[in-house]
Design a protein around this motif. Structure first.
Motif, PDB file in Angstrom:
ATOM      1  N   VAL A  42      33.199  47.502  19.898  1.00 26.41           N
ATOM      2  CA  VAL A  42      33.144  48.483  20.982  1.00 26.41           C
ATOM      3  C   VAL A  42      32.374  49.738  20.580  1.00 26.41           C
ATOM      4  O   VAL A  42      31.937  50.507  21.441  1.00 26.41           O
ATOM      5  N   THR A 296      34.050  40.273  24.875  1.00 22.03           N
ATOM      6  CA  THR A 296      34.078  41.733  24.803  1.00 22.03           C
ATOM      7  C   THR A 296      32.801  42.320  25.372  1.00 22.03           C
ATOM      8  O   THR A 296      32.830  43.346  26.078  1.00 22.03           O
ATOM      9  N   LEU A 299      33.014  42.269  29.154  1.00 18.65           N
ATOM     10  CA  LEU A 299      33.873  43.328  29.688  1.00 18.65           C
ATOM     11  C   LEU A 299      33.143  44.668  29.711  1.00 18.65           C
ATOM     12  O   LEU A 299      33.282  45.446  30.669  1.00 18.65           O
ATOM     13  N   GLN A 300      32.346  44.936  28.672  1.00 22.72           N
ATOM     14  CA  GLN A 300      31.670  46.224  28.591  1.00 22.72           C
ATOM     15  C   GLN A 300      30.417  46.286  29.457  1.00 22.72           C
ATOM     16  O   GLN A 300      30.222  47.222  30.236  1.00 22.72           O
ATOM     17  N   TYR A 305      33.478  48.295  31.729  1.00 25.65           N
ATOM     18  CA  TYR A 305      34.610  48.999  31.136  1.00 25.65           C
ATOM     19  C   TYR A 305      34.148  49.849  29.969  1.00 25.65           C
ATOM     20  O   TYR A 305      33.244  49.469  29.214  1.00 25.65           O
ATOM     21  N   THR A 310      38.167  48.600  27.425  1.00 26.55           N
ATOM     22  CA  THR A 310      38.007  47.270  26.851  1.00 26.55           C
ATOM     23  C   THR A 310      39.114  46.979  25.851  1.00 26.55           C
ATOM     24  O   THR A 310      39.704  45.891  25.849  1.00 26.55           O
ATOM     25  N   TYR A 364      38.060  40.526  35.269  1.00 28.38           N
ATOM     26  CA  TYR A 364      38.932  40.507  34.092  1.00 28.38           C
ATOM     27  C   TYR A 364      39.943  39.364  34.153  1.00 28.38           C
ATOM     28  O   TYR A 364      40.258  38.739  33.132  1.00 28.38           O
TER      29      TYR A 364
END
Length: 539
Positions: A42, A296, A299-300, A305, A310, A364
């Motif tokens: 992240v 991941t 999601l980002q 997010y 996240t 999600y």
């Protein structure tokens, strides 16, 4: 009572009374070692922007940690066995903390990669030391429970790393994701001196440094080739590394077969329980690390997010790990190791296959079942496999056992991220080309094809251009999202097939309960068995 515990494990007349407190220290040490990789997932977008990282730079910021970590664990585990397992743990934590401080202060790509490499060296000392100390401290009747807690911590770190990093990145620069390791490492060092008793192998003899060097060169070259080749093409560097690994691994095996005191007795792979467990760890983390890596990113980059958001959305993975660990703790003694390992791998495989349903409209909720299944599978299967691997080594080779287990784990994770990540990148690039070819200048198309982040950055620039405007920018964003979702689905199909094949291989290799007869302990194994019996009788 002295502040620091000084009585060695082998001098104690009964089980160490503070062994469960010591386990907390070992798990805390393991936590930051695993978090060092998962938190970077992240933090990568902020690092890329601040340092101007290319795709190759970012890959080596991540994998500058992985290469020394994977290559050195076997040798450093043996050194810890011979001289001091607790000393190895403390030394590794200090090296790890030093690399973390360096990583938080520097602002040049090369220096960040160097800091990550230093952290990788520290991690290579810490990981096998935690497992060898755990096995040395706990009597056999409690060892499976302790290893379950250890493996659950590794699974928890996959979710906790992004959460902590996301929380820090809300108000701080990416350097804070390095610096957070330092107070945790200091607490672990103090805890190790206060709660973890000294331990080392008895009558170990000279270390097989030639075998150790061959293992470092072979594993290091293999991991380098795995990382560099699929992502950036098979040029001179990765081809040379692959050749070195292809020559080095047989040379290592030949040397170990002839050496009277080998670094790793490769004859152990003839034991179906050992080789099956090693393959289970490798295949399992191949699929798990690969799936979490690109989930991941989805999601980002696709769902938008933030780093913290996240991290929060990965927490169900941690909860599922805890549930799986609780189940395996109850069922493994009743059903045996093989059903739990194979069932866990099958559940994980289903989780990866679920991502084949992902498309550009996915949210999600489409990723949540995968996280729950993978987390439950980690808790269910990794602990029995690790327990079997460590049980295959005598007391004077516990560090080597920990190094072997952790090398399989790290090699599997590296393969998963490299192979599945490369496949994802290629599939994304091909799909995006089909969707937007002829609608973008060549330079902009090349940037957009490099990564999903690059595609979104190009869209932002298009939105600022009067001749194009928001409508064309949105069209590119939609194309990037569709291409990346297509890449996730196709990559998950391949990852699921590989995991399914691995599950079948492990099912065939692992012996059933009746076939898995425990050999009579000899030498140092007899000493350990007698010591465990003595401790049990003293309770």
């Amino acid at each position: 009572m002295p502040l620091f515990v000084t009585t060695p494990v082998d001098k104690m007349t009964g089980p160490y009374t503070r062994r469960w407190s010591a386990l907390i220290v070992l798990c805390l040490s393991l936590l930051i070692v695993v978090m060092a990789n998962t938190s970077l997932i992240v933090a990568a977008p902020d690092m890329t922007t601040d340092l101007g990282l290319s795709s190759s730079d970012l890959q080596w910021v991540v994998d500058g940690y992985t290469v020394p970590y994977a290559a050195l664990m076997l040798v450093l585990g043996a050194i810890g066995d011979k001289y001091s397992r607790r000393g190895a743990l403390v030394t590794g934590l200090v090296i790890f903390a030093g690399g973390s401080v360096m990583g938080s202060l520097v602002h040049e790509t090369g220096l960040v990669i160097a800091a990550r490499a230093i952290m990788g060296v520290g991690a290579a000392v810490v990981m096998p030391a935690t497992l060898s100390l755990l096995v040395a401290i706990f009597p056999k009747r409690e060892r499976a429970r302790a290893i379950t807690a250890w493996t659950a911590t590794s699974g928890l770190a996959i979710a906790v790393g992004p959460l902590v990093a996301g929380w820090l990145l809300e108000d701080h620069a990416w350097g804070s994701t390095f610096l957070i390791n330092v107070p945790i490492a200091v607490a672990a060092v103090v805890g190790a001196l206060v709660l973890v008793p000294p331990s080392k192998a008895d009558a170990m003899g000279r270390i097989d440094y030639v075998g150790g060097l061959l293992s470092i060169v072979s594993v290091g070259s293999l991991v380098y080739a795995i990382i560099e080749g699929p992502h950036f093409g098979w040029g001179a560097g990765p081809v040379t590394a692959a050749v070195v690994a292809a020559l080095g691994l047989p040379a290592f095996v030949a040397w170990e077969l002839r050496h009277p005191h080998p670094m790793l007795d490769v004859r152990r792979f003839a034991q179906r329980s050992f080789s099956g467990s090693m393959m289970a760890v490798l295949f399992f983390f191949f699929g798990t690390y690969g799936a979490i890596y690109y989930a991941t990113q989805f999601l980002q980059f696709v769902l938008g997010y933030s780093a913290l958001e996240t991290g929060v959305r990965l927490l169900p993975l941690a909860a599922a790990v805890s549930l799986g660990a609780a189940v395996t703790g109850r069922l493994t003694p009743k059903l045996g190791m093989k059903p739990m390992v194979v069932t866990g791998m099958a559940i994980g495989t289903v989780g990866v296959f679920l991502l084949t349903l992902v498309d550009k409209t996915s949210g999600y909720g489409d990723f949540l079942p995968m996280m729950l299944l993978l987390g439950f599978a980690i808790g269910l299967s990794v602990s029995p496999a690790t327990d079997t691997i460590m049980g295959s080594f005598p007391e004077n080779e516990l560090g080597v056992g920990g190094g072997a287990n952790d090398t399989a784990l790290e090699l599997g994770g590296s393969l998963g991220i490299a192979i599945l990540g490369s496949l994802l990148g290629t599939t994304y690039k091909d799909k995006l080309t089909d969707l937007v070819d002829g609608h973008l200048p060549a330079a902009a198309l090349d940037t957009a094809k490099d990564s999903v982040g690059g595609g979104l950055a190009v869209a932002q620039e298009i939105a600022k251009t009067p001749s194009a405007g928001p409508q064309q920018a949105q069209a590119l964003v939609d194309a990037v999202h569709e291409a990346f979702a297509h890449g996730v689905a196709q990559t998950s199909l391949v990852g699921g097939i590989i995991m399914a094949a691995g599950t079948l291989i492990v099912l065939a290799v692992l012996p059933g309960r009746r076939a898995a007869k425990t050999p009579q302990p000899q030498g140092s194994q007899a000493t350990e068995a007698g010591r465990d019996q003595e401790r049990a009788e003293s309770v």
